[in-house]
Design a protein around this motif. Structure first.
Motif, mmCIF file in Angstrom:
data_model
loop_
_atom_site.group_PDB
_atom_site.id
_atom_site.type_symbol
_atom_site.label_atom_id
_atom_site.label_comp_id
_atom_site.label_asym_id
_atom_site.label_seq_id
_atom_site.Cartn_x
_atom_site.Cartn_y
_atom_site.Cartn_z
ATOM 1 N N ARG A 141 -2.112 68.520 -19.426
ATOM 2 C CA ARG A 141 -1.846 68.440 -21.440
ATOM 3 C C ARG A 141 -1.907 70.000 -22.059
ATOM 4 N N GLN A 142 -2.864 71.065 -21.658
ATOM 5 C CA GLN A 142 -3.492 72.250 -21.548
ATOM 6 C C GLN A 142 -1.690 72.672 -22.258
ATOM 7 N N GLY A 143 -0.669 72.747 -21.246
ATOM 8 C CA GLY A 143 0.378 73.572 -21.438
ATOM 9 C C GLY A 143 1.494 72.180 -22.500
ATOM 10 N N ILE A 144 1.359 71.637 -21.946
ATOM 11 C CA ILE A 144 2.113 70.573 -23.635
ATOM 12 C C ILE A 144 1.501 70.978 -25.303
ATOM 13 N N ASP A 145 0.063 70.978 -25.083
ATOM 14 C CA ASP A 145 -0.696 71.769 -25.747
ATOM 15 C C ASP A 145 -0.086 72.991 -26.661
ATOM 16 N N LEU A 146 0.205 73.952 -25.481
ATOM 17 C CA LEU A 146 0.025 75.270 -25.930
ATOM 18 C C LEU A 146 1.948 75.538 -26.740
ATOM 19 N N VAL A 147 3.610 74.434 -25.900
ATOM 20 C CA VAL A 147 4.273 74.449 -26.191
ATOM 21 C C VAL A 147 4.097 73.470 -27.717
ATOM 22 N N GLU A 180 21.864 62.635 -24.279
ATOM 23 C CA GLU A 180 21.448 64.087 -24.002
ATOM 24 C C GLU A 180 21.203 64.789 -24.749
ATOM 25 N N THR A 181 20.797 64.958 -25.743
ATOM 26 C CA THR A 181 20.167 65.292 -26.903
ATOM 27 C C THR A 181 18.870 64.902 -26.956
ATOM 28 N N GLN A 182 18.449 63.658 -26.758
ATOM 29 C CA GLN A 182 16.971 63.987 -26.251
ATOM 30 C C GLN A 182 17.108 63.953 -24.611
ATOM 31 N N ALA A 183 17.155 63.578 -24.186
ATOM 32 C CA ALA A 183 16.908 64.693 -22.801
ATOM 33 C C ALA A 183 16.710 65.463 -22.681
ATOM 34 N N ARG A 184 17.493 66.544 -23.449
ATOM 35 C CA ARG A 184 17.202 68.278 -23.649
ATOM 36 C C ARG A 184 16.274 69.069 -24.617
ATOM 37 N N ALA A 185 15.572 68.184 -25.417
ATOM 38 C CA ALA A 185 14.293 67.930 -26.516
ATOM 39 C C ALA A 185 12.987 67.771 -25.262
ATOM 40 N N LEU A 186 13.052 67.285 -24.338
ATOM 41 C CA LEU A 186 12.169 66.887 -23.271
ATOM 42 C C LEU A 186 12.367 67.505 -21.857
ATOM 43 N N TRP A 187 13.595 68.193 -22.077
ATOM 44 C CA TRP A 187 13.233 69.822 -21.156
ATOM 45 C C TRP A 187 12.865 70.395 -21.600
ATOM 46 N N ALA A 188 12.891 70.974 -22.720
ATOM 47 C CA ALA A 188 12.497 71.741 -23.699
ATOM 48 C C ALA A 188 11.048 71.797 -23.836
ATOM 49 N N LEU A 189 10.305 70.315 -24.025
ATOM 50 C CA LEU A 189 8.844 70.853 -23.275
ATOM 51 C C LEU A 189 7.821 71.254 -21.588
ATOM 52 N N ARG A 190 8.996 71.324 -21.255
ATOM 53 C CA ARG A 190 8.852 71.643 -19.711
ATOM 54 C C ARG A 190 9.160 73.650 -19.438
ATOM 55 N N GLU A 191 10.506 73.679 -19.935
ATOM 56 C CA GLU A 191 11.296 74.613 -19.928
ATOM 57 C C GLU A 191 10.435 76.050 -20.998
ATOM 58 N N ASN A 192 9.734 75.924 -22.106
ATOM 59 C CA ASN A 192 9.013 76.683 -22.556
ATOM 60 C C ASN A 192 7.957 76.641 -22.508
ATOM 61 N N HIS A 193 7.233 76.079 -21.282
ATOM 62 C CA HIS A 193 5.730 76.787 -20.744
ATOM 63 C C HIS A 193 5.282 77.830 -21.169
#
Length: 476
Positions: free
Chosen positions: A256-262, A326-339
């Motif tokens: 969760r800490q990483g998600i909060d930072l994103v 695909e738009t929703q999928a990219r939004a989910l991946w952005a949460l991970r890739e922007n850590h």
């Protein structure tokens, strides 16, 4: 060294030479601004022959060469040291895709081609190049291969090493080895290709590569899943292999800490679920079989929904959402890739790119978090990474309000706590980022004398003058 610089200019021309301090700065400073070096010049050859001529000149003049790709590394592997008697040899002008063979599933590229360009070119030919990582829009394939990059699809396709058939390399003597063979079987002596992959430019400079391609996926399902613990995440992954018919291409674990930072630092980022949870998994399944639509649909999305429903009944899943497009999928991946970007904006951190066996991840995370907090009670652990292949970015964000001067004196204790535990679990202190300048001492400490001596023997044999990226990986 003015005469030497003019000799460089004669090889690469004015366009290929940077000598002013302002122009050199982006090449002698790493992305995180953790390493700042000095260089006689930044040299940007336009082709392999120019690379060879530059290296031959440097060998004659006993000037060290620091090869550099997109300069997106995190361990200082492409940054010169502070002495200033080195050149940075940037491959960012070598951006040609010289061949694509859809029938043979290969692509031949120069080392400076941006990874995303390779992905898009493969897709335009209904093919897939599966190497995928957060920096794919700016990192280059030469750097990817020189560090044996991993990324988010390793569990299905393998590291960069598994994605290459042949290489072209300029040796420390300025000779050109042409190993651009598009062969899946070749047992003619020592495998020189594997010697240069992951060597971080310390044994030679990769200038071209023959890459392996795969069929382009036709059916992709992506889900954001809240899980009660890392143990549940590993169990969820284990069952997913069969449930997806061996189509799991990515499985990412995040705290969760990483998600909060994103959510705090990345504009447009939103939480996919209504409730807060301690741990999340980002799942991606993909298949080359075309998805069926309508009442008889039986694609991966439906299989994933059924599997997550069963897992929820078993207590492995707390909540989940599946991308509908695909738009929703990219939004989910952005949460991970922007850590990594979010962590940089938040402030200083100590990063650990480690790996342990997948089955050991839950116990390691529990002990690792305790060890990190014992070393620095105020720390903010940011854990995320490729749980599917055992690679975690087990990072320590500085306590809120601490600057680098206050935080960095604690780095050694935090590193020792994490790395000692990793080694006790039979793991690696560098899973995909490499050694560079950052982990030279740690590598010498945690690897056996036999391993380090063998690495030094190889380095001395191929680069007796120690001119190729000196001080990286091992000191000789």
């Amino acid at each position: 060294m003015s005469d030497f610089v003019e000799k460089l200019r004669a090889i690469v021309g004015d366009k290929g030479l940077i000598t002013d301090e302002q122009g050199k700065h982006p090449y002698v400073t790493d992305w995180r601004e953790s390493f700042v070096g000095n260089a006689l010049a930044v040299v940007r050859p336009a082709n392999t022959r120019e690379v060879a001529d530059v290296v031959r000149l440097c060998a004659a003049e006993k000037v060290s060469v620091v090869p550099q790709g997109g300069n997106t590394g995190l361990v200082g592997g492409g940054i010169p040291q502070e002495k200033g008697r080195e050149i940075v040899l940037s491959l960012n002008r070598m951006t040609r895709i010289t061949d694509i063979d859809p029938i043979g599933y290969t692509m031949t590229v120069e080392a400076g081609v941006i990874l995303k360009t390779i992905q898009e070119t493969a897709a335009a030919h209904d093919r897939l190049f599966p190497l995928s990582l957060a920096a794919e829009g700016s990192c280059s394939i030469g750097g990817n291969l020189s560090t044996n990059a991993g990324g988010v699809q390793v569990l299905h396709y393998g590291n960069a090493r598994q994605l290459v058939l042949g290489l072209e390399v300029v040796t420390p003597q300025g000779e050109i080895w042409n190993g651009l063979r598009a062969l899946k079987k070749d047992n003619t002596g020592y495998d020189l290709r594997d010697l240069y992959l992951g060597a971080e430019g310390t044994l030679g400079i990769i200038t071209r590569a023959v890459l392996k391609l795969w069929p382009k996926p036709k059916d992709v399902a992506t889900a954001w899943v809240a899980v009660p613990s890392p143990e549940a995440a590993v169990a969820l992954l284990s069952g997913a292999h069969a449930a997806s018919e061996d189509n799991v291409t990515s499985c990412e674990l995040m705290g969760r800490q990483g998600i909060d930072l994103v959510l705090q630092h990345i504009p447009g980022a939103t939480d996919p679920l209504s409730g807060r949870h301690d741990w999340y998994v980002l799942f991606e399944w993909s298949s080359t079989r075309a998805r069926r639509e309508g009442a008889n649909a039986g694609g991966l999305r439906e299989k994933m929904e059924a599997y997550l429903g069963e897992a929820m009944e078993q207590g492995l899943v707390l909540d989940a959402t599946i991308a509908q497009n695909e738009t929703q999928a990219r939004a989910l991946w952005a949460l991970r890739e922007n850590h990594t970007e979010a962590s940089k904006k938040e402030g200083p951190s100590v990063k650990h790119d480690i790996s342990v066996a997948v089955s050991k991840i839950p116990a390691f995370v529990t002990e690792g978090l305790a060890a990190m907090r014992k070393a620095l009670p105020e720390c903010r652990p940011v854990t995320f990474g490729h749980v599917g292949d055992g690679n975690l970015h087990f990072n320590c964000q500085a306590p809120a309000g601490w600057d680098k001067a206050r935080f960095l004196p604690h780095a050694h204790a935090v590193n020792a706590a994490v790395y000692d535990l990793v080694v006790s679990y039979g793991g690696s202190i560098s899973a995909e980022h490499g050694i560079g300048l950052l982990k030279v001492d740690e590598l010498a400490h945690y690897r056996s004398k036999v391993e380090i001596d063998t690495m030094r023997t190889i380095k001395r044999a191929l680069d007796p003058q120690n001119l190729m990226n000196p001080g990286k990986i091992v000191r000789v």
